[in-house]
Design a protein around this motif. Structure first.
Motif, short mmCIF file in Angstrom:
data_model
loop_
_atom_site.label_atom_id
_atom_site.label_comp_id
_atom_site.label_asym_id
_atom_site.label_seq_id
_atom_site.Cartn_x
_atom_site.Cartn_y
_atom_site.Cartn_z
N ALA A 117 -5.30 3.39 -2.95
CA ALA A 117 -4.08 4.03 -2.45
C ALA A 117 -3.32 4.71 -3.57
O ALA A 117 -2.87 5.85 -3.44
N GLY A 118 -3.21 4.02 -4.70
CA GLY A 118 -2.51 4.58 -5.86
C GLY A 118 -3.17 5.85 -6.35
O GLY A 118 -2.52 6.79 -6.78
N GLN A 119 -4.50 5.87 -6.29
CA GLN A 119 -5.24 7.04 -6.78
C GLN A 119 -5.19 8.21 -5.81
O GLN A 119 -5.06 9.35 -6.22
N VAL B 294 0.85 -1.20 0.00
CA VAL B 294 0.00 0.00 0.00
C VAL B 294 0.88 1.25 0.00
O VAL B 294 0.62 2.21 -0.73
N THR B 295 1.94 1.22 0.81
CA THR B 295 2.87 2.36 0.86
C THR B 295 3.50 2.59 -0.51
O THR B 295 3.60 3.73 -0.98
N LEU B 296 3.92 1.50 -1.16
CA LEU B 296 4.52 1.62 -2.49
C LEU B 296 3.51 2.20 -3.48
O LEU B 296 3.85 3.02 -4.33
N ALA B 297 2.25 1.76 -3.37
CA ALA B 297 1.21 2.26 -4.27
C ALA B 297 1.03 3.77 -4.10
O ALA B 297 0.93 4.51 -5.07
N CYS B 298 1.02 4.24 -2.84
CA CYS B 298 0.88 5.68 -2.58
C CYS B 298 2.07 6.43 -3.14
O CYS B 298 1.93 7.51 -3.70
N TYR B 299 3.25 5.86 -2.96
CA TYR B 299 4.50 6.51 -3.36
C TYR B 299 4.68 6.55 -4.86
O TYR B 299 5.06 7.55 -5.44
N LEU B 300 4.45 5.38 -5.50
CA LEU B 300 4.76 5.24 -6.93
C LEU B 300 3.58 5.51 -7.85
O LEU B 300 3.75 5.65 -9.06
N GLY C 27 -2.97 8.65 -3.24
CA GLY C 27 -1.61 9.03 -2.87
C GLY C 27 -1.50 9.44 -1.42
O GLY C 27 -1.94 8.74 -0.51
N LYS C 28 -0.90 10.64 -1.21
CA LYS C 28 -0.67 11.12 0.17
C LYS C 28 -1.96 11.22 0.98
O LYS C 28 -1.94 11.11 2.20
N ALA C 29 -3.09 11.47 0.29
CA ALA C 29 -4.36 11.62 1.01
C ALA C 29 -4.80 10.31 1.67
O ALA C 29 -5.63 10.31 2.57
N PHE C 30 -4.24 9.20 1.23
CA PHE C 30 -4.57 7.91 1.81
C PHE C 30 -3.66 7.67 3.01
O PHE C 30 -2.79 6.80 3.01
#
Lengths: 141, 147
Positions: free
Chosen positions: B116-118, A107-113, B120-123
């Motif tokens: 999460a990918g969508q 999940v962290t990687l998804a947020c980051y990348l 980003g930091k807001a998640f």
């Protein structure tokens, strides 16, 4: 099983993220503590509040170990030998928790990348983290 | 009955207001079929699932992803009674579709990663935890009618 292409992809991602190991590691841990409060029981001796130096240094340690393993995945058992002993005889963390941290790492990687964390990269990373966890638990019994 | 804090209610509503459920559903189902290829066993009628690209561009996967995410959205609108509102869906998955309920967690994990990918930091870890709780309740409700 990891293909040659997947091993290369994993090595490249962790090489790129090693400079921010502290950020990635502490975030993954924080996510795990928030989503799975039972995991906090292994850290009663540390200050794991957001931003704490313990959280950051511990997160960094974990990510650097993952990155080290990624340099030569075929040698995971050799690279992780000291950590295997530590986890089996000292830490004795129930291995189901490895899955929880792996998920939070993804999940962290998804947020980051963002978009860069494609389904192919996600699959490769999930396989690698599963293999890493399995090797870590090898000396348990 | 599941207890939801004000923060959790607001967070779940906020997430669903921000995401395109059709796109998230498609991406999550594609990821599930790619990352956990054994889940393809339930989709033999979907045509070409032979590679990540084939899965990502498969129109049946896209359509079905939208349907599945619609289910999650229904749960988000019925936070206080997900168990009952999902009763029929649970029976369907157990008796007709015969899906191993362990697969629900795999798809839920993929939904988390797509969201999460969508966002980003807001998640943040707090938002993430609220979403994990929501997904766990949905998964548990879907498992309820299995025997």
């Amino acid at each position: 099983m990891l293909s040659k292409k997947e091993k290369g992809l994993i090595k490249e991602i962790w090489e790129r993220l090693s400079p921010v190991a502290e950020d990635i590691g502490s975030e993954a841990l924080l996510r795990m503590f928030a989503s799975y409060p039972g995991t906090k029981t292994y850290f009663s001796h540390l200050d794991i509040s957001p931003g704490s130096s313990h959280l950051h240094s511990h997160g960094k340690k974990i990510v650097l170990a993952i990155a080290e393993g990624a340099k030569d995945i075929s040698q995971l058992t050799v690279t992780l030998a000291p950590l295997q002993t530590l986890h089996a005889y000292q830490l004795r963390i129930d291995p189901t928790n490895f899955k929880l941290l792996s998920h939070c790492m993804l999940v962290t990687l998804a947020c980051y990348l963002g978009e860069e964390f494609t389904p192919v990269a996600h699959a490769a990373m999930d396989k690698y983290l599963s293999a890493f966890a399995a090797v870590l638990a090898e000396k348990y019994r | 009955m599941v207890k939801w804090s004000d923060f959790e209610r607001a967070t779940i509503a906020d997430i669903f207001s921000k995401i395109d459920t059709g796109a998230v559903g498609c991406a999550a189902l594609s990821r599930c079929l790619t990352v956990y290829p054994w889940t393809q066993r339930y989709f033999s009628k979907f045509g070409n699932l032979s590679s990540p690209d084939a899965i990502a561009s498969n129109p049946k996967v896209a359509a079905h992803g939208k349907v599945v995410m619609g289910g999650f959205e229904k749960a988000a609108k019925n936070l206080d009674d997900i168990k009952n509102s999902f009763r029929d869906l649970s029976v369907l998955h157990s008796e007709k579709l015969q899906v191993d309920p362990d697969n629900f967690k795999l798809l839920a994990d993929c939904v988390t990663i797509v969201v999460a990918g969508q966002l980003g930091k807001a998640f943040t870890s707090e938002v993430h935890a609220a979403f994990e709780k929501f997904l766990a309740v949905v998964v548990s409700s879907l498992r309820k009618q299995y025997y």
